[in-house]
Design an enzyme around this catalytic site. Structure first.
Site, PDB file in Angstrom:
ATOM      1  N   HIS A   1      -4.174  14.635  -8.805  1.00 11.33           N
ATOM      2  CA  HIS A   1      -4.600  13.267  -9.090  1.00 11.33           C
ATOM      3  C   HIS A   1      -3.813  12.653 -10.254  1.00 11.33           C
ATOM      4  O   HIS A   1      -3.494  11.462 -10.238  1.00 11.33           O
ATOM      5  CB  HIS A   1      -6.096  13.277  -9.404  1.00 11.33           C
ATOM      6  CG  HIS A   1      -6.777  12.017  -9.014  1.00 11.33           C
ATOM      7  ND1 HIS A   1      -7.180  11.749  -7.727  1.00 11.33           N
ATOM      8  CD2 HIS A   1      -7.106  10.922  -9.740  1.00 11.33           C
ATOM      9  CE1 HIS A   1      -7.727  10.553  -7.683  1.00 11.33           C
ATOM     10  NE2 HIS A   1      -7.701  10.036  -8.890  1.00 11.33           N
TER      11      HIS A   1
ATOM     12  N   ASN B   1      -1.855  12.857  -3.421  1.00 10.78           N
ATOM     13  CA  ASN B   1      -2.848  13.401  -4.362  1.00 10.78           C
ATOM     14  C   ASN B   1      -3.171  14.853  -4.040  1.00 10.78           C
ATOM     15  O   ASN B   1      -3.272  15.700  -4.933  1.00 10.78           O
ATOM     16  CB  ASN B   1      -4.146  12.585  -4.287  1.00 10.78           C
ATOM     17  CG  ASN B   1      -4.118  11.357  -5.162  1.00 10.78           C
ATOM     18  OD1 ASN B   1      -3.489  11.344  -6.211  1.00 10.78           O
ATOM     19  ND2 ASN B   1      -4.787  10.302  -4.730  1.00 10.78           N
TER      20      ASN B   1
ATOM     21  N   ASP C   1      -1.773   9.276 -10.312  1.00 13.12           N
ATOM     22  CA  ASP C   1      -1.892   8.170 -11.287  1.00 13.12           C
ATOM     23  C   ASP C   1      -0.506   7.748 -11.779  1.00 13.12           C
ATOM     24  O   ASP C   1      -0.192   6.565 -11.878  1.00 13.12           O
ATOM     25  CB  ASP C   1      -2.723   8.615 -12.496  1.00 13.12           C
ATOM     26  CG  ASP C   1      -4.213   8.626 -12.187  1.00 13.12           C
ATOM     27  OD1 ASP C   1      -4.586   8.263 -11.059  1.00 13.12           O
ATOM     28  OD2 ASP C   1      -4.991   9.010 -13.080  1.00 13.12           O
TER      29      ASP C   1
ATOM     30  N   ASP D   1       0.856  -1.177   0.000  1.00 15.61           N
ATOM     31  CA  ASP D   1       0.000   0.000   0.000  1.00 15.61           C
ATOM     32  C   ASP D   1       0.902   1.239   0.000  1.00 15.61           C
ATOM     33  O   ASP D   1       1.852   1.330   0.783  1.00 15.61           O
ATOM     34  CB  ASP D   1      -0.883  -0.026   1.255  1.00 15.61           C
ATOM     35  CG  ASP D   1      -1.930   1.066   1.240  1.00 15.61           C
ATOM     36  OD1 ASP D   1      -3.108   0.734   1.006  1.00 15.61           O
ATOM     37  OD2 ASP D   1      -1.569   2.236   1.469  1.00 15.61           O
TER      38      ASP D   1
ATOM     39  N   GLU E   1      -4.819   2.354  -4.229  1.00 13.04           N
ATOM     40  CA  GLU E   1      -3.350   2.468  -4.173  1.00 13.04           C
ATOM     41  C   GLU E   1      -2.747   1.228  -3.552  1.00 13.04           C
ATOM     42  O   GLU E   1      -1.654   1.239  -3.012  1.00 13.04           O
ATOM     43  CB  GLU E   1      -2.963   3.755  -3.425  1.00 13.04           C
ATOM     44  CG  GLU E   1      -2.942   3.704  -1.919  1.00 13.04           C
ATOM     45  CD  GLU E   1      -4.283   3.442  -1.224  1.00 13.04           C
ATOM     46  OE1 GLU E   1      -5.253   3.066  -1.888  1.00 13.04           O
ATOM     47  OE2 GLU E   1      -4.308   3.582   0.006  1.00 13.04           O
TER      48      GLU E   1
HETATM   49  N1  LIG Z   1      -4.395   9.332  -8.208  1.00 15.64           N
HETATM   50  C1  LIG Z   1      -5.069   8.265  -7.804  1.00 15.64           C
HETATM   51  N2  LIG Z   1      -5.431   8.140  -6.523  1.00 15.64           N
HETATM   52  C2  LIG Z   1      -6.086   7.058  -6.117  1.00 15.64           C
HETATM   53  C3  LIG Z   1      -6.419   6.018  -7.019  1.00 15.64           C
HETATM   54  N3  LIG Z   1      -7.053   5.046  -6.329  1.00 15.64           N
HETATM   55  C4  LIG Z   1      -7.114   5.456  -5.046  1.00 15.64           C
HETATM   56  N4  LIG Z   1      -6.534   6.684  -4.905  1.00 15.64           N
HETATM   57  C5  LIG Z   1      -6.410   7.511  -3.714  1.00 15.64           C
HETATM   58  O1  LIG Z   1      -5.622   6.869  -2.745  1.00 15.64           O
HETATM   59  C6  LIG Z   1      -5.910   7.502  -1.496  1.00 15.64           C
HETATM   60  C7  LIG Z   1      -5.867   6.465  -0.420  1.00 15.64           C
HETATM   61  O2  LIG Z   1      -6.008   7.103   0.781  1.00 15.64           O
HETATM   62  P1  LIG Z   1      -6.101   6.388   2.174  1.00 15.64           P
HETATM   63  O3  LIG Z   1      -6.814   5.072   2.017  1.00 15.64           O
HETATM   64  O4  LIG Z   1      -6.649   7.367   3.146  1.00 15.64           O
HETATM   65  O5  LIG Z   1      -4.641   5.984   2.554  1.00 15.64           O
HETATM   66  P2  LIG Z   1      -3.290   6.827   2.550  1.00 15.64           P
HETATM   67  O6  LIG Z   1      -3.517   8.273   2.417  1.00 15.64           O
HETATM   68  O7  LIG Z   1      -2.401   6.200   1.515  1.00 15.64           O
HETATM   69  O8  LIG Z   1      -2.729   6.557   3.984  1.00 15.64           O
HETATM   70  P3  LIG Z   1      -2.000   5.264   4.540  1.00 15.64           P
HETATM   71  O9  LIG Z   1      -2.447   4.094   3.690  1.00 15.64           O
HETATM   72  O10 LIG Z   1      -2.485   5.146   5.939  1.00 15.64           O
HETATM   73  O11 LIG Z   1      -0.534   5.491   4.452  1.00 15.64           O
HETATM   74  C8  LIG Z   1      -7.275   8.162  -1.635  1.00 15.64           C
HETATM   75  O12 LIG Z   1      -7.110   9.546  -1.570  1.00 15.64           O
HETATM   76  C9  LIG Z   1      -7.728   7.736  -3.024  1.00 15.64           C
HETATM   77  O13 LIG Z   1      -8.457   8.773  -3.685  1.00 15.64           O
HETATM   78  C10 LIG Z   1      -6.051   6.182  -8.401  1.00 15.64           C
HETATM   79  O14 LIG Z   1      -6.313   5.349  -9.261  1.00 15.64           O
HETATM   80  N5  LIG Z   1      -5.371   7.302  -8.736  1.00 15.64           N
END
Ligand SMILES: Nc1nc2c(ncn2[C@@H]2O[C@H](COP(=O)(O)OP(=O)(O)OP(=O)(O)O)[C@@H](O)[C@H]2O)c(=O)[nH]1
Length: 326
Positions: A189, A184, A193, A176, A220
């Site tokens: 965004h 982001n 990506d 992760d 992610e």
């Molecule tokens: N740019 C982009 N962002 C994505 C995609 N899929 C998921 N995300 C973003 O990934 C982020 C995941 O956030 P969280 O689940 O809060 O986790 P985190 O901020 O990585 O925090 P930790 O996992 O605790 O380190 C969210 O803001 C989603 O919008 C994608 O395909 N592209």
């Protein structure tokens, strides 16, 4: 006339008469790579070493007739879906019906008429090309070009069953991206990506052996399935991932140490695993069903633990096969 929409294809031509092979090869010249076999057994061997886009198969051959070749191809997972045109001098209804029931895409009588053969081969190649495109869409994640979650789940089930049956080792890593929401928020965004694409590239570099599968698990989060790998194998891949990602040095001002990092949770098992090590959440409760899903849950718990410990690290668990179930 060349067909601009048609990609160069890989064709296998099978006939016990070299003169017929030559005639077919002349008719199909320019379509791509042509390979030849003069017997059924040779055809089976060539088709499974490198499955062609299209197989042109003579029905009557002395060692193994074409319909038997076709039947055997359908039984093997790697050649089950091969596109086959049966070509025969015995163009009676029964042979044609048998060929079609075995899944032949088309059926042609001898003598072969070059222009008709070429037209029919082109049609089959167009269909194969379209099918390949659909298969890709159904199995690949569009952004990262990694396998998608559906493929991952099927592979975990399959490998889990195989590992139990053959007492094989098997590891699953979940990754992760750390503080990706903040990434982001700060860089946008699209940059997010692009960062996911970079992580996927690194994944493919570190898990590139036959039997390895790199997949996007969702958002992610990524997964790597390593068949035949024990905890040491999982550790080596995890280290490779973290080092190569560090070498890419993607800035992440709100992340760990100012660059983009990942946390990793890994679960490994095999006949040589003796109990847990570095267990994040205690033993599996008694009576809990062991399943591929449980393996996923354990990797997920390990990932959670890696996050809890400060991110940018890997946590490993091992599953013992020899006590209780499985
Ligand atoms: N740019 C982009 N962002 C994505 C995609 N899929 C998921 N995300 C973003 O990934 C982020 C995941 O956030 P969280 O689940 O809060 O986790 P985190 O901020 O990585 O925090 P930790 O996992 O605790 O380190 C969210 O803001 C989603 O919008 C994608 O395909 N592209």
């Amino acid at each position: 006339m060349p067909d601009a929409a048609l990609r160069p294809a890989n064709l296998l031509i099978v006939d016990d008469d070299p003169l017929i092979i030559q005639a077919i090869a002349r008719a199909l010249n320019g379509l791509g790579r042509l390979r030849f076999a003069t017997g059924g057994r040779e055809a089976l061997a060539l088709a499974s070493t490198e499955p062609p886009d299209l197989l042109l198969l003579d029905a009557q051959m002395p060692d193994l007739n074409g319909l038997e070749v076709l039947r055997q191809l359908r039984e093997r997972p790697d050649t089950r879906d091969l596109q086959v045109i049966v070509i025969t001098s015995q163009s009676d209804d029964a042979t044609e019906q048998a060929a079609l029931e075995l899944g032949a895409a088309d059926f042609l009588g001898k003598p072969v008429r070059p222009a008709v053969l070429l037209a029919r081969v082109r049609t089959q190649l167009r269909l194969k090309q379209a099918l390949d495109g659909l298969r890709q869409q159904a199995t690949l994640d569009q952004l990262t070009r990694c396998a998608n979650r559906h493929v991952l789940m099927e592979a975990i089930e399959r490998e889990w069953a195989r590992a139990l049956r053959e007492r094989q080792r098997f590891s699953l890593l979940l990754l992760d991206v750390d503080h990706f929401k903040r990434f982001n928020d700060r860089y946008g965004h699209l940059a997010g990506d692009q960062a996911l694409v970079t992580v996927a590239e690194v994944l493919r570099q570190c898990a590139g052996r036959p039997g390895d599968l790199a997949a996007r698990y969702g958002g992610e989060e990524f997964a790597v399935l390593l068949t035949g790998a024990d905890r040491e194998g999982a550790e080596a891949v995890a280290q490779c991932l973290r080092e190569r990602l560090a070498a890419r040095a993607l800035p992440h001002e709100d992340g760990v140490n100012g660059r983009l990092t990942v946390s990793i949770g890994a679960a490994s098992f095999g006949p040589d695993c003796h109990g847990w090590s570095d267990q994040p959440t205690g033993p599996v409760p008694g009576g809990h069903a062991w399943s591929a899903n449980l393996l996923l849950n354990l990797a997920d718990q390990a990932l959670y633990e890696a996050k809890r410990r400060g991110r940018d690290q890997a946590v490993f668990v091992r599953i013992e096969l020899d006590s209780g179930t499985p």
